[in-house]
Design a protein around this motif. Structure first.
Motif, PDB file in Angstrom:
ATOM      1  N   UNK A 116      40.918  42.341  12.182  1.00 64.78           N
ATOM      2  CA  UNK A 116      40.911  42.867  13.540  1.00 64.78           C
ATOM      3  C   UNK A 116      42.332  42.732  14.069  1.00 64.78           C
ATOM      4  N   UNK A 117      42.999  43.866  14.310  1.00 56.61           N
ATOM      5  CA  UNK A 117      44.428  43.869  14.625  1.00 56.61           C
ATOM      6  C   UNK A 117      44.700  44.607  15.941  1.00 56.61           C
ATOM      7  N   UNK A 118      44.291  43.999  17.054  1.00 60.41           N
ATOM      8  CA  UNK A 118      44.674  44.552  18.349  1.00 60.41           C
ATOM      9  C   UNK A 118      46.152  44.266  18.588  1.00 60.41           C
ATOM     10  N   UNK A 119      46.725  44.760  19.676  1.00 59.79           N
ATOM     11  CA  UNK A 119      48.156  44.540  19.915  1.00 59.79           C
ATOM     12  C   UNK A 119      48.542  43.088  20.156  1.00 59.79           C
ATOM     13  N   UNK A 120      47.559  42.222  20.403  1.00 57.15           N
ATOM     14  CA  UNK A 120      47.866  40.864  20.850  1.00 57.15           C
ATOM     15  C   UNK A 120      47.433  39.770  19.872  1.00 57.15           C
ATOM     16  N   UNK A 121      47.119  40.101  18.636  1.00 59.77           N
ATOM     17  CA  UNK A 121      46.728  39.042  17.715  1.00 59.77           C
ATOM     18  C   UNK A 121      46.306  39.571  16.361  1.00 59.77           C
ATOM     19  N   UNK A 122      46.077  38.636  15.427  1.00 59.17           N
ATOM     20  CA  UNK A 122      45.644  38.973  14.070  1.00 59.17           C
ATOM     21  C   UNK A 122      44.456  38.081  13.714  1.00 59.17           C
ATOM     22  N   UNK A 123      43.324  38.712  13.455  1.00 61.38           N
ATOM     23  CA  UNK A 123      42.102  37.988  13.132  1.00 61.38           C
ATOM     24  C   UNK A 123      41.545  38.493  11.808  1.00 61.38           C
ATOM     25  N   UNK A 124      41.180  37.580  10.922  1.00 68.46           N
ATOM     26  CA  UNK A 124      40.529  37.930   9.674  1.00 68.46           C
ATOM     27  C   UNK A 124      39.080  37.506   9.702  1.00 68.46           C
ATOM     28  N   UNK A 125      38.176  38.405   9.318  1.00 62.16           N
ATOM     29  CA  UNK A 125      36.747  38.109   9.285  1.00 62.16           C
ATOM     30  C   UNK A 125      36.280  38.137   7.843  1.00 62.16           C
ATOM     31  N   UNK A 126      35.623  37.064   7.430  1.00 59.67           N
ATOM     32  CA  UNK A 126      35.134  36.946   6.069  1.00 59.67           C
ATOM     33  C   UNK A 126      33.636  36.688   6.074  1.00 59.67           C
ATOM     34  N   UNK A 127      32.908  37.415   5.237  1.00 55.81           N
ATOM     35  CA  UNK A 127      31.478  37.192   5.039  1.00 55.81           C
ATOM     36  C   UNK A 127      31.302  36.576   3.655  1.00 55.81           C
ATOM     37  N   UNK A 128      31.006  35.294   3.602  1.00 61.13           N
ATOM     38  CA  UNK A 128      30.995  34.536   2.354  1.00 61.13           C
ATOM     39  C   UNK A 128      29.574  34.325   1.847  1.00 61.13           C
ATOM     40  N   UNK A 129      29.311  34.797   0.648  1.00 62.35           N
ATOM     41  CA  UNK A 129      28.039  34.523  -0.002  1.00 62.35           C
ATOM     42  C   UNK A 129      28.091  33.188  -0.729  1.00 62.35           C
ATOM     43  N   UNK A 130      26.985  32.476  -0.746  1.00 61.49           N
ATOM     44  CA  UNK A 130      26.954  31.156  -1.382  1.00 61.49           C
ATOM     45  C   UNK A 130      27.286  31.249  -2.868  1.00 61.49           C
ATOM     46  N   UNK A 131      26.720  32.222  -3.548  1.00 58.17           N
ATOM     47  CA  UNK A 131      26.901  32.327  -4.993  1.00 58.17           C
ATOM     48  C   UNK A 131      28.363  32.548  -5.366  1.00 58.17           C
ATOM     49  N   UNK A 132      29.020  33.485  -4.682  1.00 54.47           N
ATOM     50  CA  UNK A 132      30.378  33.852  -5.079  1.00 54.47           C
ATOM     51  C   UNK A 132      31.438  32.962  -4.473  1.00 54.47           C
ATOM     52  N   UNK A 142      23.773  33.644   7.413  1.00 57.67           N
ATOM     53  CA  UNK A 142      23.771  33.692   8.870  1.00 57.67           C
ATOM     54  C   UNK A 142      23.910  35.124   9.376  1.00 57.67           C
ATOM     55  N   UNK A 143      24.768  35.908   8.749  1.00 54.06           N
ATOM     56  CA  UNK A 143      24.945  37.303   9.155  1.00 54.06           C
ATOM     57  C   UNK A 143      23.630  38.058   9.044  1.00 54.06           C
ATOM     58  N   UNK A 144      22.874  37.762   7.999  1.00 54.46           N
ATOM     59  CA  UNK A 144      21.616  38.464   7.747  1.00 54.46           C
ATOM     60  C   UNK A 144      20.457  37.925   8.580  1.00 54.46           C
ATOM     61  N   UNK A 145      20.354  36.595   8.699  1.00 51.58           N
ATOM     62  CA  UNK A 145      19.162  35.989   9.290  1.00 51.58           C
ATOM     63  C   UNK A 145      19.397  35.370  10.657  1.00 51.58           C
TER      64      UNK A 145
END
Length: 225
Positions: free
Chosen positions: A76-92, A126-129
């Motif tokens: 997420x790269x608005x003019x005022x910051x840099x944010x990284x979003x990660x969706x982590x699966x337990x297996x991988x 969490x994303x799913x449930x």
């Protein structure tokens, strides 16, 4: 929460726009990597809060301290910051991770933090449930930055604190909540809330003709569009 019916259309446009702008491995990574989990993160967590996919970059390439290429699920790269979003699966991301990969993962996030990124991890479960938990946490991380960096905003410091409170609690706020938090009287609390509603940053929620509470407007479009 905004639950508009245009998510599928907007998501398709987002992916197509980035595919058309990329070549080589960056394009291949997007085609291979942005799949069910990443889309679900947008659909269940991001979209209900913001109602748009502005400033988002799927499978965004970053580099570590050795100039080794890595890809964030979403940036997420608005003019005022840099944010990284990660969706982590337990297996991988956990079960199959050895000590070396575990150390590298921590070091990468620390390095990116030093480069000005804020990396936000969500579990696929969490994303799913339990997406409401993810939404609450996302609000807490991104909301204050949006408020602090609102360009062209006429909000006072007190109003920005009320906005921060509304975002971080993730639920409606009442004059009583403002009175308790900031030790002001009812008239002042109501004035702050109504002022933010007049500026399009909070929405009054009515029951019959009585305002029960105020809730944040998705994305605060008039503040930082």
């Amino acid at each position: 929460m905004l639950m508009g019916g245009n998510f599928e259309k907007e998501h398709e446009a987002l992916v197509e726009r980035h595919l058309s702008a990329r070549t080589g491995e960056r394009r291949g990574r997007l085609a291979r990597g942005h799949q069910y989990a990443e889309k679900l993160l947008l659909q269940n967590v991001w979209w209900p809060l913001f109602g748009n996919l502005d400033h988002l970059h799927p499978e965004y390439e970053v580099y570590d301290w050795n100039r080794k290429s890595q890809f964030l699920d979403l940036a997420f790269l608005p003019p005022y910051g840099k944010f990284g979003l990660e969706c982590d699966g337990y297996q991988s991301h956990v079960k199959d991770m050895d000590r070396e990969k575990f150390s590298y993962s921590l070091n990468r996030d620390t390095f990116l933090a030093g480069m000005g990124w804020r990396i936000i991890h969500f579990s696929f479960d969490d994303v799913q449930k339990r997406p409401e938990v993810c939404r609450m946490l996302l609000q807490m991380v991104i909301g204050p930055t949006l408020i602090r960096n609102a360009s062209g905003s006429s909000t006072s410091p007190q109003e920005r604190e009320v906005l921060r409170m509304a975002w971080c609690t993730g639920k409606g706020i009442r004059p009583k909540d403002i009175m308790i938090q900031y030790h002001v009287n009812f008239r002042t609390a109501r004035k702050w809330l109504q002022g933010l509603a007049d500026k399009g940053m909070l929405r009054p929620v009515l029951k019959n003709t009585y305002i029960c509470y105020y809730e944040p407007v998705e994305g605060f479009p008039e503040v930082w569009s």
